[in-house]
Design an enzyme around this catalytic site. Structure first.
Site, PDB file in Angstrom:
ATOM      1  N   TRP A 158       0.838  -1.160   0.081  1.00 10.79           N
ATOM      2  CA  TRP A 158       0.067  -0.036  -0.095  1.00 10.79           C
ATOM      3  C   TRP A 158       0.731   1.209  -0.091  1.00 10.79           C
ATOM      4  CZ3 TRP A 158       1.984   2.401   4.245  1.00 10.79           C
ATOM      5  CH2 TRP A 158       2.353   1.399   5.192  1.00 10.79           C
ATOM      6  N   ASN A 159       2.122   1.176   0.300  1.00 12.22           N
ATOM      7  CA  ASN A 159       2.766   2.506   0.405  1.00 12.22           C
ATOM      8  C   ASN A 159       3.201   3.323  -0.618  1.00 12.22           C
ATOM      9  OD1 ASN A 159       4.740   0.609  -0.427  1.00 12.22           O
ATOM     10  ND2 ASN A 159       6.540   1.182   1.228  1.00 12.22           N
ATOM     11  N   PRO A 187      -3.594  -5.638  -5.691  1.00  9.99           N
ATOM     12  CA  PRO A 187      -3.113  -4.679  -4.884  1.00  9.99           C
ATOM     13  C   PRO A 187      -3.301  -4.675  -3.596  1.00  9.99           C
ATOM     14  CG  PRO A 187      -4.828  -3.805  -5.959  1.00  9.99           C
ATOM     15  CD  PRO A 187      -4.835  -5.478  -6.483  1.00  9.99           C
ATOM     16  N   ALA A 188      -2.642  -4.292  -2.405  1.00  9.62           N
ATOM     17  CA  ALA A 188      -2.858  -4.028  -1.253  1.00  9.62           C
ATOM     18  C   ALA A 188      -4.343  -3.662  -1.072  1.00  9.62           C
ATOM     19  CB  ALA A 188      -2.127  -3.315  -0.497  1.00  9.62           C
ATOM     20  N   GLY A 205       6.693  -6.360  -0.797  1.00  6.48           N
ATOM     21  CA  GLY A 205       5.902  -6.447   0.701  1.00  6.48           C
ATOM     22  C   GLY A 205       6.827  -6.944   1.705  1.00  6.48           C
ATOM     23  N   SER A 206       6.361  -7.516   2.683  1.00  7.39           N
ATOM     24  CA  SER A 206       7.269  -7.826   4.015  1.00  7.39           C
ATOM     25  C   SER A 206       8.001  -9.037   3.804  1.00  7.39           C
ATOM     26  CB  SER A 206       6.118  -7.958   5.183  1.00  7.39           C
ATOM     27  OG  SER A 206       5.485  -9.069   4.999  1.00  7.39           O
ATOM     28  N   GLU A 257      10.708  -8.171  -3.568  1.00  9.20           N
ATOM     29  CA  GLU A 257      11.003  -6.808  -3.376  1.00  9.20           C
ATOM     30  C   GLU A 257      10.417  -6.724  -1.657  1.00  9.20           C
ATOM     31  OE1 GLU A 257      13.445  -4.860  -4.438  1.00  9.20           O
ATOM     32  OE2 GLU A 257      13.136  -5.362  -6.619  1.00  9.20           O
ATOM     33  N   CYS A 304      10.269   1.288   2.172  1.00 11.31           N
ATOM     34  CA  CYS A 304      11.072   0.127   2.439  1.00 11.31           C
ATOM     35  C   CYS A 304      12.706   0.732   2.450  1.00 11.31           C
ATOM     36  CB  CYS A 304      11.265  -0.971   1.358  1.00 11.31           C
ATOM     37  SG  CYS A 304      11.259  -0.250  -0.345  1.00 11.31           S
ATOM     38  N   GLU A 321      14.358  -4.614  -9.994  1.00 12.53           N
ATOM     39  CA  GLU A 321      12.962  -3.874 -10.774  1.00 12.53           C
ATOM     40  C   GLU A 321      13.859  -2.573 -11.222  1.00 12.53           C
ATOM     41  OE1 GLU A 321       9.763  -3.847  -7.851  1.00 12.53           O
ATOM     42  OE2 GLU A 321       8.830  -5.265  -9.030  1.00 12.53           O
TER      43      GLU A 321
HETATM   44  P1  NAP Z   1       2.734  -7.176   3.357  1.00 12.29           P
HETATM   45  O1  NAP Z   1       1.857  -7.455   4.653  1.00 12.29           O
HETATM   46  O2  NAP Z   1       3.745  -8.059   3.073  1.00 12.29           O
HETATM   47  O3  NAP Z   1       1.611  -7.066   2.279  1.00 12.29           O
HETATM   48  C1  NAP Z   1       2.176  -6.806   0.920  1.00 12.29           C
HETATM   49  C2  NAP Z   1       1.006  -7.534  -0.217  1.00 12.29           C
HETATM   50  O4  NAP Z   1       1.156  -8.869   0.048  1.00 12.29           O
HETATM   51  C3  NAP Z   1      -0.449  -6.843   0.275  1.00 12.29           C
HETATM   52  O5  NAP Z   1      -0.831  -6.810  -1.084  1.00 12.29           O
HETATM   53  C4  NAP Z   1      -0.879  -8.103   0.964  1.00 12.29           C
HETATM   54  O6  NAP Z   1      -2.323  -8.178   1.077  1.00 12.29           O
HETATM   55  C5  NAP Z   1      -0.212  -9.200   0.217  1.00 12.29           C
HETATM   56  N1  NAP Z   1      -0.452 -10.543   1.055  1.00 12.29           N
HETATM   57  C6  NAP Z   1      -0.048 -10.680   2.435  1.00 12.29           C
HETATM   58  N2  NAP Z   1      -0.271 -11.769   2.833  1.00 12.29           N
HETATM   59  C7  NAP Z   1      -0.321 -12.525   1.635  1.00 12.29           C
HETATM   60  C8  NAP Z   1      -0.642 -14.044   1.126  1.00 12.29           C
HETATM   61  N3  NAP Z   1      -0.664 -14.950   2.294  1.00 12.29           N
HETATM   62  N4  NAP Z   1      -0.891 -14.213  -0.056  1.00 12.29           N
HETATM   63  C9  NAP Z   1      -0.971 -13.485  -0.987  1.00 12.29           C
HETATM   64  N5  NAP Z   1      -0.695 -11.871  -0.778  1.00 12.29           N
HETATM   65  C10 NAP Z   1      -0.463 -11.732   0.610  1.00 12.29           C
HETATM   66  O7  NAP Z   1       3.504  -5.693   3.302  1.00 12.29           O
HETATM   67  P2  NAP Z   1       2.664  -4.507   3.427  1.00 12.29           P
HETATM   68  O8  NAP Z   1       2.424  -3.816   5.158  1.00 12.29           O
HETATM   69  O9  NAP Z   1       1.645  -4.036   2.626  1.00 12.29           O
HETATM   70  O10 NAP Z   1       3.974  -3.146   3.072  1.00 12.29           O
HETATM   71  C11 NAP Z   1       4.856  -3.225   3.690  1.00 12.29           C
HETATM   72  C12 NAP Z   1       6.165  -4.047   3.571  1.00 12.29           C
HETATM   73  O11 NAP Z   1       6.429  -3.879   1.989  1.00 12.29           O
HETATM   74  C13 NAP Z   1       7.413  -3.520   4.204  1.00 12.29           C
HETATM   75  O12 NAP Z   1       8.139  -4.523   4.709  1.00 12.29           O
HETATM   76  C14 NAP Z   1       8.385  -2.573   3.283  1.00 12.29           C
HETATM   77  O13 NAP Z   1       9.880  -2.817   3.338  1.00 12.29           O
HETATM   78  C15 NAP Z   1       7.960  -3.649   1.913  1.00 12.29           C
HETATM   79  N6  NAP Z   1       8.152  -2.857   0.582  1.00 12.29           N
HETATM   80  C16 NAP Z   1       9.260  -3.149   0.186  1.00 12.29           C
HETATM   81  C17 NAP Z   1       9.761  -2.697  -1.310  1.00 12.29           C
HETATM   82  C18 NAP Z   1      10.785  -2.959  -1.878  1.00 12.29           C
HETATM   83  O14 NAP Z   1      10.906  -2.522  -3.291  1.00 12.29           O
HETATM   84  N7  NAP Z   1      11.859  -3.677  -1.496  1.00 12.29           N
HETATM   85  C19 NAP Z   1       9.077  -1.535  -1.559  1.00 12.29           C
HETATM   86  C20 NAP Z   1       7.986  -1.307  -0.777  1.00 12.29           C
HETATM   87  C21 NAP Z   1       7.542  -1.814   0.346  1.00 12.29           C
HETATM   88  P3  NAP Z   1      -3.021  -8.065   2.421  1.00 12.29           P
HETATM   89  O15 NAP Z   1      -2.761  -7.094   3.061  1.00 12.29           O
HETATM   90  O16 NAP Z   1      -4.596  -8.408   1.971  1.00 12.29           O
HETATM   91  O17 NAP Z   1      -2.540  -9.268   3.241  1.00 12.29           O
END
Ligand code: NAP
Length: 479
Positions: A151-152, A176-177, A229-230, A251, A285, A459
């Site tokens: 979502w960020n 998407p988130a 994501g995380s 990522e 991130c 990416e």
């Molecule tokens: P997240 O909780 O890991 O969620 C990311 C995405 O994954 C959301 O769309 C989420 O949907 C989905 N997701 C969660 N559980 C899933 C599952 N079991 N199966 C399929 N999809 C699933 O992360 P966030 O809190 O949204 O974002 C923050 C994290 O993203 C931070 O750790 C940040 O560092 C990282 N990030 C990394 C980068 C990079 O390029 N390295 C860039 C931006 C952000 P739901 O919310 O519905 O679970």
């Protein structure tokens, strides 16, 4: 917002979820519901998969120039609609309008970049060393992809994946988130308007991520997962991808060190800290998570950073003059509050901020902590909020060891005026990217990504498209 789509986008049609489910989208500045969007389940995921699989062959055969021009048109439409897209993003995510406009430009740039890469996909060839065979190398799309975004950065995380996938000739399902589905749906409408054929991009918004994504990953028809994501969720998805040997790009999270040496230009260091910490309210991130400052300049750096942080205006992102919007939700804010309380309990001093305001919205003030104990939880947790935690160090070897003492390795920031030191320290940091006397590294033309548990693959840049291509080698006897 009235004309923003709220249904699923599957096979070129806008559809309700098969079971009629919808989910709310909140404004984090007020807590009010601003829209309801379709909430997809497993049946909708199968429909999206069928659409992506069916469109794949013809899309792969579509001329690279045609794919390129669709991206270029979409780039132009996005820029024309900057204001509307920025307002939409601020409403669902909270970032101030000026930052949202910046993200729209950044997001669009991935489409321009990959429209240029679409026509540069090359192969290779030649006579093999034994002289008996020729090698012909061609590059082909990997196949239907599943793209999962956080979502960020509601628009840019989508375009960073959709751009190269379109350029490479892949079809895709974007999930998407759930906090920020509207930007992705608006993007799908723009791509349709730009001429993207039906089924190439499908968007499933859902609050049931596992139910939607796991069967796709295990089913064997999706050939590629690109996830942002995380790290915890990334690890789970890697395990799910193993069954059907799905190719993955990951990522994941970061825990960026921000190192200020005694020979740093403190003006540059404070400017860099403001960017590396406060971009996106710290919800990035790439956000600086651990500030290591040489003990001889730590007091002055802390004082100057606290002055700048304390002068920022916190409020709803739509209001003029606001620098810092709300955090994404109550859970995100509660995590920041807990991390600060833990650091303070272990002896940290609060130079500015440190207390969430009363009232509606998920606001948290810019905060600077000094004398942070290295055992504090925020040292090994992504803060994801506007909190700068400062520790001191004495020498170069020590700070490199401490900076690398983490499972993550996305980005590091180094501030020094010494060229030798700048290069030496950058080379020893275990990270995929380094900001040298700058607090911003993200750029569509540069390969973005991390090492260790911050991810797999890159990416953007020249290599971004490689993640969506496979080689095919033809052996042809020389006769
Ligand atoms: P997240 O909780 O890991 O969620 C990311 C995405 O994954 C959301 O769309 C989420 O949907 C989905 N997701 C969660 N559980 C899933 C599952 N079991 N199966 C399929 N999809 C699933 O992360 P966030 O809190 O949204 O974002 C923050 C994290 O993203 C931070 O750790 C940040 O560092 C990282 N990030 C990394 C980068 C990079 O390029 N390295 C860039 C931006 C952000 P739901 O919310 O519905 O679970």
């Amino acid at each position: 917002m009235t004309d923003t789509p709220t249904q699923l986008f599957i096979g070129g049609s806008w559809l309700d979820a098969a079971d009629g489910a919808t989910m709310p989208v909140d404004d984090p500045a007020t807590g009010e519901i601003i829209a309801r969007v379709a909430d997809a389940g497993a049946k909708d995921a199968r429909l999206a998969e069928a659409a992506a699989v069916q469109a794949q062959e013809e899309w792969a055969r579509t001329a690279p120039r045609a794919r390129s021009e669709i991206l270029r048109r979409a780039y132009e439409i996005i820029l024309e609609r900057t204001d509307g897209l920025a307002h939409l993003m601020t409403a669902e995510m909270g970032k101030p309008l000026a930052e949202a406009r910046g993200e729209v430009a950044y997001a669009a740039e991935f489409f321009r970049w990959f429209s240029e890469e679409a026509v540069r996909i090359d192969g290779g060839g030649g006579i093999l060393p034994d002289g008996r065979n020729r090698m012909l190398l061609s590059r082909r799309p990997v196949g239907p992809c599943l793209l999962i975004t956080p979502w960020n950065f509601p628009l840019a995380m989508g375009t960073r994946k959709i751009g190269p996938a379109i350029a490479a000739g892949c079809t895709m399902i974007l999930k998407p988130a759930p906090q920020t589905p509207l930007s992705s749906l608006a993007l799908a409408a723009i791509l349709q308007e730009a001429g993207l054929p039906d089924g190439v991009l499908n968007v499933v918004t859902t609050s049931r991520a596992g139910e939607v994504c796991e069967p796709l990953l295990r089913g064997g028809r999706i050939r590629k997962l690109s996830f942002t994501g995380s790290t915890n969720v990334g690890r789970l998805l890697l395990a799910q991808s193993a069954e059907a040997v799905v190719r993955t790009s990951m990522e994941l999270g970061g825990n960026a060190p921000f190192i200020v040496f005694e020979d740093a230009d403190l003006d540059k260091a404070v400017d860099g800290a403001m960017l590396a910490k406060m971009r996106n309210m710290g919800e990035a991130c790439t956000a600086a998570n651990r500030f290591f400052v040489h003990h001889s300049v730590a007091e002055e750096f802390g004082r100057r950073l606290a002055e700048r942080m304390g002068a920022l205006v916190v409020g709803p992102g739509t209001q003029d003059g606001v620098d810092v919007g709300p955090l994404i939700d109550r859970t995100g804010r509660a995590k920041v509050e807990e991390l600060v309380a833990d650091a303070v309990e272990r002896g940290a001093q609060v130079l500015v901020g440190g207390r969430a305001p009363e009232g509606p919205g998920c606001f948290y003030p810019p905060t600077v902590l000094t004398d942070v104990d290295s055992g504090s939880r925020l040292m090994d947790t992504e803060i994801f909020g506007p909190v700068a935690a400062i520790l001191t160090f004495d020498d170069e070897d020590e700070v490199i060891r401490r900076a690398n003492d983490t499972p993550w390795g996305l980005v590091g920031y180094v501030f020094t005026e010494g060229l030798d030191r700048a290069l030496r320290v950058s080379e020893r940091l275990e990270v995929g990217m380094v900001g040298l006397n700058t607090g911003l590294v993200s750029n569509p033309a540069a390969p973005f990504g991390g090492v260790k548990q911050s991810g797999l693959g890159r990416e953007g840049g020249r290599v971004g498209i490689d993640e969506f291509l496979e080689y095919q080698y033809l052996a042809v006897p020389v006769r």
